[in-house]
Write an enzyme that holds these catalytic residues in place. Structure first.
Site, PDB file in Angstrom:
ATOM      1  N   ASP A 280      47.801  47.374  57.943  1.00 11.84           N
ATOM      2  CA  ASP A 280      47.469  46.567  56.775  1.00 11.84           C
ATOM      3  C   ASP A 280      46.372  45.606  57.208  1.00 11.84           C
ATOM      4  O   ASP A 280      46.603  44.726  58.056  1.00 11.84           O
ATOM      5  CB  ASP A 280      48.708  45.799  56.302  1.00 11.84           C
ATOM      6  CG  ASP A 280      48.450  44.920  55.089  1.00 11.84           C
ATOM      7  OD1 ASP A 280      47.275  44.733  54.724  1.00 11.84           O
ATOM      8  OD2 ASP A 280      49.427  44.412  54.507  1.00 11.84           O
TER       9      ASP A 280
ATOM     10  N   TYR B 170      35.298  41.340  43.083  1.00 16.24           N
ATOM     11  CA  TYR B 170      34.742  42.433  43.881  1.00 16.24           C
ATOM     12  C   TYR B 170      33.360  42.063  44.417  1.00 16.24           C
ATOM     13  O   TYR B 170      33.085  42.195  45.608  1.00 16.24           O
ATOM     14  CB  TYR B 170      34.669  43.695  43.032  1.00 16.24           C
ATOM     15  CG  TYR B 170      34.281  44.935  43.791  1.00 16.24           C
ATOM     16  CD1 TYR B 170      35.144  45.499  44.719  1.00 16.24           C
ATOM     17  CD2 TYR B 170      33.053  45.562  43.567  1.00 16.24           C
ATOM     18  CE1 TYR B 170      34.790  46.651  45.415  1.00 16.24           C
ATOM     19  CE2 TYR B 170      32.697  46.715  44.256  1.00 16.24           C
ATOM     20  CZ  TYR B 170      33.567  47.252  45.180  1.00 16.24           C
ATOM     21  OH  TYR B 170      33.221  48.390  45.865  1.00 16.24           O
TER      22      TYR B 170
ATOM     23  N   LYS C 150      32.126  41.459  48.308  1.00 15.06           N
ATOM     24  CA  LYS C 150      31.108  42.351  48.857  1.00 15.06           C
ATOM     25  C   LYS C 150      29.858  41.584  49.274  1.00 15.06           C
ATOM     26  O   LYS C 150      29.207  41.918  50.272  1.00 15.06           O
ATOM     27  CB  LYS C 150      30.757  43.439  47.839  1.00 15.06           C
ATOM     28  CG  LYS C 150      31.890  44.426  47.578  1.00 15.06           C
ATOM     29  CD  LYS C 150      32.295  45.168  48.841  1.00 15.06           C
ATOM     30  CE  LYS C 150      33.271  46.290  48.570  1.00 15.06           C
ATOM     31  NZ  LYS C 150      33.674  47.004  49.801  1.00 15.06           N
TER      32      LYS C 150
ATOM     33  N   SER D 152      28.855  48.269  48.954  1.00 19.25           N
ATOM     34  CA  SER D 152      28.534  48.680  47.599  1.00 19.25           C
ATOM     35  C   SER D 152      27.260  48.007  47.140  1.00 19.25           C
ATOM     36  O   SER D 152      26.840  46.978  47.693  1.00 19.25           O
ATOM     37  CB  SER D 152      29.700  48.278  46.681  1.00 19.25           C
ATOM     38  OG  SER D 152      29.334  48.288  45.324  1.00 19.25           O
TER      39      SER D 152
END
Length: 296
Positions: free
Chosen positions: A55, A148, A152, A135
């Protein structure tokens, strides 16, 4: 080329699973990791990969124990692939601090903690690859994707700093940020949308749900092809043969288009506001710290 040993996070599906299957098919050795690995990675046992429960949100000390456990399986690791992640959608006003923290724990602190765990081993050997599956959202902000994009963006900055540190004192260790556009993986079917907490943002949330479904049902890029090319980049074969590898490599024409659009906007801003930007300069020639090797 000699086969490599890879440690990959987030292998239950998507890019992680594709890495495991392609690498083991090529004869490389892989430590495939994920949460609840015995159950969630059971479908990868047939590949011959070593399966390890990991994890990435564990504390640093636990991450270091897990990295050593992974290292000891084959006696080395050549490539660390930081791939674990998920997408949390919702407008900034609706995302809670706890939800934002979960994104950062998984996609910022997790990769950074694993990098810290790997660096002493890589430094001793003088080489190693540190991959960060990122991304276009690490360079271009998206409406309804606050958590998100924030995570990122953060890992992009951390790894850019790391790359300059390594270039100065440990040039044999190579970081690489893979900036992916929309490619066909299961992550697009598992996007988490926050409950509608502020009615004002409901049209945005519904648009995000529609976009998510569209991206999953009609992806713009081939995930297996992208993973294959990333492997070639690490090995210096195929598309990477004879080429210098930069810190960042984008994948997907839409990704490239959005990034270029932002660069053009930034360039226009810097040109339009140059006189204001330089108007606060003090006298020239004062350097607050020693110049690093890559600074002109």
């Amino acid at each position: 080329m000699t086969n490599l040993v890879w440690l990959i996070t987030g292998c239950s599906s998507g890019f992680g699973e594709l890495f495991v299957r392609q690498l083991t098919a090529e004869g490389d050795r892989v430590v495939a990791t994920g949460r609840d690995a015995e159950t969630r990675l059971a479908h990868l046992k047939e590949t011959g990969a070593a399966i390890l429960d990991l994890d990435v949100t564990l504390p640093q000390a636990e991450i270091e124990k897990k990295f050593k456990e992974a290292w000891d399986i084959y006696g080395t690791i050549d490539v660390l692939v930081n791939n674990a992640g998920y997408i949390q959608c919702g407008a900034l006003e609706e995302i809670s601090q706890e939800e934002l923290q979960r994104s950062f724990d998984t996609m910022v602190h997790g990769p950074i903690n694993l990098t810290r765990a790997a660096l002493p081993y890589f430094r001793q050997r003088g080489s190693g690859w540190l991959l960060y599956m990122n991304s276009q959202s690490g360079f271009v902000g998206e409406p309804g994707a606050t958590a998100y994009c924030a995570s990122k963006f953060a890992i992009e900055g951390a790894v850019e700093s790391l790359s300059k540190e390594l270039a100065w004192l440990a040039p044999g260790i190579k970081p690489l940020i893979v900036e992916s556009g929309i490619h066909g993986t299961e992550v697009m079917a598992k996007i988490q949308h926050v409950p509608s907490r502020v009615p004002f943002w409901e049209p945005l949330n519904e648009a995000a749900r529609v976009r998510s479904r569209g991206n999953y049902e009609n992806p713009a890029g081939s995930a297996p092809d992208m993973v294959s090319k990333v492997i070639q980049i690490v090995k210096g074969t195929g598309i990477a043969a004879g080429r210098d590898i930069p810190l960042r490599i984008p994948f997907g024409s839409h990704c490239l288009s959005e990034m270029r659009k932002k660069i053009e906007q930034l360039q226009k801003t810097y040109d339009d506001w140059e006189s204001v930007a330089i108007s606060t300069d003090l006298e020239e020639g004062k350097i607050p710290m020693p110049r690093l090797p890559d600074e002109k």
